[in-house]
Design an enzyme around this catalytic site. Structure first.
Site, mmCIF file in Angstrom:
data_model
loop_
_atom_site.group_PDB
_atom_site.id
_atom_site.type_symbol
_atom_site.label_atom_id
_atom_site.label_comp_id
_atom_site.label_asym_id
_atom_site.label_seq_id
_atom_site.Cartn_x
_atom_site.Cartn_y
_atom_site.Cartn_z
ATOM 1 N N VAL A 231 57.815 22.548 80.614
ATOM 2 C CA VAL A 231 57.093 23.620 79.938
ATOM 3 C C VAL A 231 55.973 24.116 80.849
ATOM 4 O O VAL A 231 55.148 23.325 81.325
ATOM 5 C CB VAL A 231 56.504 23.147 78.601
ATOM 6 N N ARG B 22 47.027 33.040 79.516
ATOM 7 C CA ARG B 22 46.171 33.632 78.490
ATOM 8 C C ARG B 22 46.747 34.924 77.891
ATOM 9 O O ARG B 22 46.008 35.843 77.568
ATOM 10 C CB ARG B 22 44.769 33.912 79.050
ATOM 11 N N ARG B 23 48.065 34.943 77.740
ATOM 12 C CA ARG B 23 48.699 36.106 77.124
ATOM 13 C C ARG B 23 49.542 35.716 75.906
ATOM 14 O O ARG B 23 50.356 36.511 75.437
ATOM 15 C CB ARG B 23 49.574 36.843 78.140
ATOM 16 N N GLY B 24 49.389 34.483 75.426
ATOM 17 C CA GLY B 24 50.154 34.036 74.267
ATOM 18 C C GLY B 24 51.573 33.629 74.566
ATOM 19 O O GLY B 24 52.379 33.429 73.641
ATOM 20 N N LEU C 268 52.779 30.765 75.969
ATOM 21 C CA LEU C 268 53.101 29.406 75.556
ATOM 22 C C LEU C 268 53.310 29.340 74.052
ATOM 23 O O LEU C 268 54.255 28.697 73.571
ATOM 24 C CB LEU C 268 51.991 28.443 75.985
ATOM 25 N N SER D 210 51.427 17.135 80.227
ATOM 26 C CA SER D 210 50.776 17.216 81.531
ATOM 27 C C SER D 210 49.281 17.464 81.372
ATOM 28 O O SER D 210 48.476 16.999 82.181
ATOM 29 C CB SER D 210 51.426 18.331 82.372
ATOM 30 N N GLU D 211 48.914 18.213 80.332
ATOM 31 C CA GLU D 211 47.512 18.409 79.977
ATOM 32 C C GLU D 211 47.381 18.157 78.477
ATOM 33 O O GLU D 211 47.979 18.868 77.662
ATOM 34 C CB GLU D 211 47.044 19.817 80.337
ATOM 35 N N TYR E 193 48.840 20.607 73.201
ATOM 36 C CA TYR E 193 49.901 20.599 72.204
ATOM 37 C C TYR E 193 49.467 20.320 70.773
ATOM 38 O O TYR E 193 50.255 20.503 69.846
ATOM 39 C CB TYR E 193 50.985 19.603 72.633
ATOM 40 N N PHE F 196 59.554 11.720 80.671
ATOM 41 C CA PHE F 196 60.716 12.613 80.718
ATOM 42 C C PHE F 196 60.248 14.064 80.807
ATOM 43 O O PHE F 196 59.100 14.379 80.559
ATOM 44 C CB PHE F 196 61.633 12.422 79.506
#
Length: 406
Positions: free
Chosen positions: A79, A87-89, A91, A115-116, A120, A406
């Site tokens: 992902v 910053r454009r929506g 994700l 990853s960050e 989520y 994974f």
């Protein structure tokens, strides 16, 4: 330019070219035949700006061990949004499309390694498992008790490692909540494949098998990082994966890994937080254990997830679940639980507990208690004692643990 999220259309190389931009890498042609065997392009989503891919979201389909059995889950992976289009929506749009598709497919859970970690939670993922990292000096890795080894070791060639190690893992899989099933392609790409650019300055991977009475009961994948000074060797052993089926095999496996010649210390990125080695060593503090987040879990189909899980007792609770991102989960749910499963039905009754979907995801595998969530003001206990009753249902003997990223 308008962004459209849809199923990815293109070649395997084009997919990894797009994925790797988000992670600051470049795909190498020699990797493609290896990763092709486990990459599910039919489940890959991409964000398109015109005909250009600017975001990706992939899935591995596998089963995960849950209390009482195994469940098909969506393993979220690859992902990312390209740095030119942040910053454009994008994700949010990909998560929306992905969770809708998972729900339609009938997978009750989605899981991921983040990853960050800040990303989520807003999509309903809760931190459900933890992992420990260790680093111990060879001279301090002494055991509390003497032990006469029963087993033997073999160093395996890469082309024989899967056939030898996979049966051990398959026997381990049902014993640890949070472990996931692995395809032949996964073993080849993630366990065997070992290009030099992935070694971070270390040597090639070694594949170690422990056998007792001729039967494999533990294995490890590790590499050496050589280093010397005028006083002699001071290198390290990095353990990427170590699986054992019983305490005796685990002791012998780690006794080997703690004492490889020309090494001064042994490191491991991912061992269970309830690792038995803490009570085998004479100086467990020398492990320098640190705890980190591991798997984040999203309940996609709440009644299916609750009904297919086993419980540690019998009780009836009313849960009010707040879920703005997957509204089909929201509302009051009557949960009648027993050791074989549960029945979860919508109700108008007053709740015993009010919980966000992400926090229910944290508690689902038994690795996070409602008592802990209460300390963080993450739940509302409407009926006194309801959190303790819920914890009594969800508790598991061992902490959930996922042996691999994974």
């Amino acid at each position: 330019m308008e962004i459209e999220v849809r199923r990815f259309e293109g070649s395997l190389k084009a997919w990894f070219d797009a994925v790797d931009i988000s992670f600051g890498q470049r795909v190498v042609d020699e990797d493609l035949p290896v990763v092709e065997a486990y990459t599910e392009l039919d489940r890959a989503l991409a964000a398109y700006a015109g005909d250009r891919v600017v975001g990706t979201a992939g899935i591995f389909s596998f089963d995960m061990t849950i209390p009482g059995g195994r469940m098909p889950v969506a393993g979220i992976t690859m992902v990312g949004v390209h740095p030119t289009h942040r910053r454009r929506g994008i994700l949010t749009a990909m998560m929306r499309a992905q969770l809708d598709a998972i729900h339609e497919r009938g997978e009750p859970l989605a899981v991921l390694w983040a990853s960050e970690a800040a990303i989520y939670g807003r999509f309903g993922y809760g931190l459900a498992t933890f992992k420990a990292s260790i680093e111990i000096e060879r001279a301090r890795a002494g055991f509390r008790e003497q032990h006469v080894p029963r087993g033997t070791f073999r160093l395996l060639e890469p082309d024989e490692a899967t056939a030898a190690c996979r049966p051990v893992y398959e026997r381990y899989l049902p014993t640890r909540i949070g472990a996931f099933s692995r395809s032949e392609g996964w073993w080849r790409a993630e366990f065997i494949h070992d290009p030099e650019r992935w070694r971070r300055g270390g040597g090639p991977a070694f594949f170690l098998l422990h056998e007792t009475d001729g039967v494999g009961d533990a294995y490890a994948r590790y590499r050496m990082h050589g280093d010397w000074d005028e006083r002699g060797p001071k290198g390290s052993i990095d353990v990427q994966e170590a699986i054992a089926l019983n305490p005796a095999a685990e002791r012998e496996l780690w006794a080997y890994l703690f004492s490889v010649d020309l090494s001064a210390k042994t490191r491991a990125f991912n061992v269970p937080v309830d690792w038995g080695m803490r009570f085998m060593l004479s100086e467990p503090r020398r492990l320098g254990m640190t705890i980190g987040d591991a798997v984040w879990l999203r309940i996609v189909d709440l009644p299916a997830a609750l009904e297919r899980r086993a419980y540690a007792g019998r009780d009836r609770l009313i849960l009010e679940v707040r879920d703005g991102f997957c509204p089909w989960n929201a509302g009051q749910w009557e949960v009648e639980a027993n050791p074989d499963g549960a029945r979860a039905t919508k109700t108008d009754a007053d709740p015993d507990l009010v919980v966000e979907a992400a926090d229910l995801g944290s508690a689902y595998l038994g690795g996070v208690s409602f008592a802990e969530l209460g300390l963080a003001a993450r739940i509302e206990e409407c009926t006194p004692g309801a959190a303790a009753r819920a914890d009594a249902l969800l508790r598991t003997p061992l902490a959930p643990w996922c042996p691999a990223v994974f």
